[in-house]
Design a protein around this motif. Structure first.
Motif, short mmCIF file in Angstrom:
data_model
loop_
_atom_site.label_atom_id
_atom_site.label_comp_id
_atom_site.label_asym_id
_atom_site.label_seq_id
_atom_site.Cartn_x
_atom_site.Cartn_y
_atom_site.Cartn_z
N GLU A 247 -5.32 3.36 -1.59
CA GLU A 247 -6.32 2.30 -1.70
C GLU A 247 -7.33 2.75 -2.75
O GLU A 247 -8.03 3.74 -2.55
N CYS B 104 -4.94 7.25 1.56
CA CYS B 104 -5.47 6.95 2.89
C CYS B 104 -4.43 7.27 3.96
O CYS B 104 -4.68 7.10 5.15
N CYS C 294 0.08 6.31 1.08
CA CYS C 294 -0.64 5.05 1.15
C CYS C 294 -1.88 5.19 0.27
O CYS C 294 -2.66 6.12 0.44
N GLN D 14 0.80 -1.22 0.00
CA GLN D 14 0.00 0.00 0.00
C GLN D 14 0.84 1.28 0.00
O GLN D 14 0.44 2.28 -0.56
N TRP D 15 1.99 1.27 0.65
CA TRP D 15 2.81 2.47 0.77
C TRP D 15 3.79 2.57 -0.38
O TRP D 15 4.39 1.58 -0.78
#
Length: 109
Positions: free
Chosen positions: A65, A70, A63, A42-43
């Motif tokens: 999504e 996020c 991050c 995600q990062w």
């Protein structure tokens, strides 16, 4: 107003900043621990800069999504400084770009 609207969507802002009396009082493992928390999937690192004169290293991570930011994290390390800032909350990327332009934080691209 745009920046204020985006900030209202944040759930948390965490700031940890440490200043030391002598150079490199923290260890490489301390930096590695932060890097592990900011790892894929995600990062993603979006900025990685080193100021040789000040011996300071700055990194910015985002991050994502589903095309929505996020989280945003900033890591700054220097000989006597170790700082981590983490913004938690959902903000669509197009809004982040708009605020970046509004605050003149873009590179003109």
């Amino acid at each position: 107003p745009e920046a204020r609207r985006i900030l209202s969507r944040l759930r948390a802002i965490h700031v940890r900043s440490y200043t030391f009396d002598h150079d490199h009082a923290y260890g490489d493992e301390d930096v590695a621990a932060v890097h592990r928390q900011l790892s894929a999937p995600q990062w993603s690192a979006i900025v990685n800069a080193h100021d040789r004169k000040e011996d300071e290293h700055s990194e910015v991570y985002i991050c994502l999504e589903h095309e929505t930011a996020c989280g945003l994290a900033v890591l700054v390390t220097g000989p006597r400084e170790f700082t981590v800032v983490n913004l938690v909350g959902r903000v669509p990327l197009d809004e982040v770009k708009a605020v970046t332009r509004e605050l003149h934080l873009h590179n003109g691209a």
